[in-house]
Scaffold this motif. Structure first.
Motif, mmCIF file in Angstrom:
data_model
loop_
_atom_site.group_PDB
_atom_site.id
_atom_site.type_symbol
_atom_site.label_atom_id
_atom_site.label_comp_id
_atom_site.label_asym_id
_atom_site.label_seq_id
_atom_site.Cartn_x
_atom_site.Cartn_y
_atom_site.Cartn_z
ATOM 1 N N CYS A 113 0.839 -1.213 0.000
ATOM 2 C CA CYS A 113 0.000 0.000 0.000
ATOM 3 C C CYS A 113 0.867 1.253 0.000
ATOM 4 O O CYS A 113 0.563 2.237 -0.685
ATOM 5 C CB CYS A 113 -0.913 0.032 1.232
ATOM 6 N N VAL A 143 2.370 1.672 -3.455
ATOM 7 C CA VAL A 143 1.331 2.106 -4.404
ATOM 8 C C VAL A 143 0.981 3.581 -4.172
ATOM 9 O O VAL A 143 0.816 4.358 -5.113
ATOM 10 C CB VAL A 143 0.076 1.209 -4.276
ATOM 11 N N SER A 144 0.889 3.968 -2.900
ATOM 12 C CA SER A 144 0.580 5.384 -2.585
ATOM 13 C C SER A 144 1.643 6.311 -3.155
ATOM 14 O O SER A 144 1.319 7.364 -3.721
ATOM 15 C CB SER A 144 0.521 5.595 -1.073
ATOM 16 N N MET A 196 1.061 6.629 -6.759
ATOM 17 C CA MET A 196 -0.069 7.493 -7.107
ATOM 18 C C MET A 196 0.282 8.969 -6.900
ATOM 19 O O MET A 196 -0.168 9.836 -7.650
ATOM 20 C CB MET A 196 -1.303 7.095 -6.302
ATOM 21 N N ILE A 197 1.085 9.238 -5.876
ATOM 22 C CA ILE A 197 1.549 10.625 -5.689
ATOM 23 C C ILE A 197 2.387 11.053 -6.901
ATOM 24 O O ILE A 197 2.264 12.167 -7.402
ATOM 25 C CB ILE A 197 2.363 10.740 -4.381
ATOM 26 N N LEU A 236 2.172 5.547 5.535
ATOM 27 C CA LEU A 236 0.930 5.802 4.789
ATOM 28 C C LEU A 236 0.158 6.977 5.380
ATOM 29 O O LEU A 236 -0.348 7.823 4.645
ATOM 30 C CB LEU A 236 0.036 4.558 4.849
ATOM 31 N N LEU A 284 1.605 10.157 4.391
ATOM 32 C CA LEU A 284 1.313 10.513 2.996
ATOM 33 C C LEU A 284 -0.150 10.863 2.771
ATOM 34 O O LEU A 284 -0.520 11.292 1.676
ATOM 35 C CB LEU A 284 1.692 9.341 2.081
#
Lengths: 143, 460
Positions: free
Chosen positions: B110, B113-114, B117-118, B224, B227
């Motif tokens: 996760c 992936v975050s 995506m950022i 996470l 972020l």
């Protein structure tokens, strides 16, 4: 380790946190993509009637800092109308007199802050096209 | 691409230096080196570049060549001198990942992936405004253009422009100019590479610290939550110094926290040295870092005094900060004009500070910021703390208090700067408060989860 000590409720909360962050990040990506499209469409619509004066008045003087894309007067524009407008409007416009020592930059997205965004020299506003497109020249220059 | 390689060399130099010099008793040396290395590499190489440019006024090409050779040379030299230490450091975390639980791996995925995506969000914003925000065009990147075009050294460049903040330090412009100078093209996406590296470093700092204390699942989840602040993707694309500065601020805080928790003298002094270096680097990144430098010096002195080695501790901190402070001092003395916050004042300080309408306006902006930007991440942070409490953590003093002192001092200094700003307050708040919040947010995460916590019962 803590993983092994954690109750099912704790793990559930952590998994929920992870999912929510991912959803938040995905919505950020999605919004930025929509914003990109909408931004260009709006600007094309707004500037369709202003393109001709832009082509005439900005001519040689205008290029984007770092790209040196100088438009030759009278020459056809190299890219699509939408592309040209988006470049002029979304990117900072630089107007120069003769050499780079007199470069002046205007932030097109903050037209109300012209006085605050003047760069290295004082400038005269030659023409304000509205919506952030402003043609300027160094104050007292030989223009 | 060659510009990216040059930045990669500087980062590699930092990572290898950390791997080689971290005390052997330090657990997770690879993780720490990957978190601290980019900060060390970017800061050190920009200091070197500044000194070289001072000597070779207007000759950027050979300066870049020497700078590149030094990075590669130091990397090779460190590898040859401390190869054994480095390989030991690399093998350790691989076994940790192999034994990680499934939920830990989910959290790690996760997190990655975050970050991806950022990156995607940043790229979309970058397509809209390829040259970044106004500050990037007119302050940070325009200075990089001066360097590349060989006009460095002219006081003119830093003093002629009243709105160009000629007093801002040069770590970011120098790092960008290295890429542009080597490539021969001032490509607008190059500054994003520096921003991206320092964002990853920021995330790794908090992840590695939390993982060391409580395992990968906790570490990745804390990363996470950090972020979850919505502005990372957009502000990354702005190409300004706030995310890089937040990495250095968090690094300073983490290094002081680590120093405070060390039992061995060697490790204590190493982390104190690192805290000095990172604190000075934050001042070399942005003027706000000067406040952090002062706070870090006070905390380092206090920690050293508590251990009964005041003189040694303070000297070690100064040794770490010294090289960067020297470069910063040379820049401030020889080139930088006075700060616009001090130079253009027309109303007296007392008048500004005692004006109730200014306080009211600042609080309105703070309220707006809390509701619009901070509400969601803070809720997630509270949920994380609840899980921590459920997992029977107890909070010890060092980590939380050090972060808290930083938060109070930094926000206090920002508040004072707003009160006394000679600029239009509404404009000043509107263009900077969200960026200052992003600088402090990682410290809030550090403070809230109390990384110096220890479990009442430890199962290994």
């Amino acid at each position: 380790m803590v993983d092994e000590q954690m109750t099912w409720l704790g793990k559930l909360i952590l998994l929920t946190i992870m999912s929510l962050v991912l959803v938040g990040k995905w919505s950020g990506v999605s919004a930025s993509r929509d914003g990109l499209k909408a931004g260009v469409d709006d600007i094309v619509a707004t500037y369709r009637n202003r393109l001709e004066p832009l082509k005439t008045d900005l001519k040689r003087e205008v290029f984007r800092l770092g790209y040196d894309q100088i438009e030759e007067p009278g020459q056809p524009l190299p890219k699509s109308e939408a592309w040209i407008i988006s470049q002029y409007v979304l990117a900072p416009i630089v107007v120069t007199q003769q050499d780079l020592d007199q470069v002046t930059l205007v932030d097109c997205l903050s037209p109300t802050q012209v006085e605050k965004t003047m760069s290295r020299t004082d400038v005269d506003v030659i023409k304000n096209y509205g919506q952030g497109v402003i043609l300027v020249a160094p104050k007292g220059g030989s223009r | 691409m060659i510009g990216w390689i040059s930045t990669g060399c500087a980062v590699l130099m930092g990572v290898l230096l950390c791997l080689a010099l971290l005390p052997p008793m330090q657990r997770g040396r690879l993780g720490w080196s990957l978190a601290l290395g980019p900060l060390v590499g970017v800061s050190l190489s920009s200091c070197l570049l500044f000194l070289l440019m001072m000597v070779a006024d207007g000759q950027p090409l050979w300066v870049l060549l020497v700078d590149g050779l030094v990075s590669v040379g130091v990397s090779v030299g460190v590898g040859m001198r401390w190869g054994g230490r480095i390989s030991n450091g690399i093998s350790e975390p691989l076994s940790a990942v192999k034994t990680a639980s499934s939920i830990s791996l989910i959290a790690l995925v996760c997190l990655i992936v975050s970050l991806g995506m950022i990156g995607a969000e940043c790229w979309n914003h970058h397509r809209v405004r390829p040259d970044g925000w106004w500050d990037a065009v007119m302050i940070w990147n325009v200075r990089a253009k001066f360097f590349v075009r060989g006009t460095f050294g002219l006081a003119h460049d830093f003093q002629v422009d009243p709105m160009g903040h000629g007093d801002y330090p040069l770590m970011l412009p120098l790092s960008v100019s290295r890429m542009w100078g080597i490539e021969g093209i001032e490509h607008p996406s190059d500054p994003l590479v520096i921003q991206g590296i320092l964002l990853v470093s920021l995330v790794m700092l908090i992840v590695v610290l939390a993982t060391e204390r409580a395992g990968l699942m906790w570490g990745a989840t804390v990363g996470l939550v950090m972020l979850s602040w919505s502005a990372y993707g957009e502000q990354l694309s702005w190409q300004i110094a706030d995310i890089p500065l937040s990495a250095f601020l968090l690094g300073t805080c983490v290094a002081l926290t680590k120093a405070a928790s060390q039992r061995e003298k060697e490790a204590f002094l190493w982390w104190l040295l690192m805290s000095g270096f990172l604190a000075a680097s934050s001042a070399w990144m942005k003027n706000e870092g000067l406040v952090a430098m002062g706070i870090a010096a006070l905390i380092a002195g206090f920690i050293s005094w508590r251990r009964g080695m005041m003189a040694t501790g303070v000297i070690t901190f100064i040794k770490g900060a010294g090289p960067v402070l020297l470069v910063l001092g040379l820049f401030k003395l020889l080139y930088a004009p006075p700060s616009d916050l001090l130079a253009t004042r027309t109303v007296s300080m007392t008048e500004l500070i005692t004006d109730p309408t200014r306080h009211e306006m600042i609080w309105k902006f703070i309220e707006f910021l809390l509701w619009q930007k901070a509400c969601w991440p803070v809720c997630l942070l509270v949920a994380l703390v609840v899980v921590g409490v459920m997992t029977r953590w107890r909070i010890s003093v060092a980590g939380t208090v050090i972060a808290l002192v930083f938060i109070v001092a930094l926000t206090g200094s920002y508040y004072l700067a707003y009160l006394t700003t000679p600029h239009d307050l509404d404009w000043h708040l509107g263009t900077s408060i969200h960026r200052l919040a992003l600088q402090v947010w990682p410290l809030v995460v550090l403070c809230a989860v109390g990384f110096e916590s220890r479990q009442k019962t430890t199962v290994n």
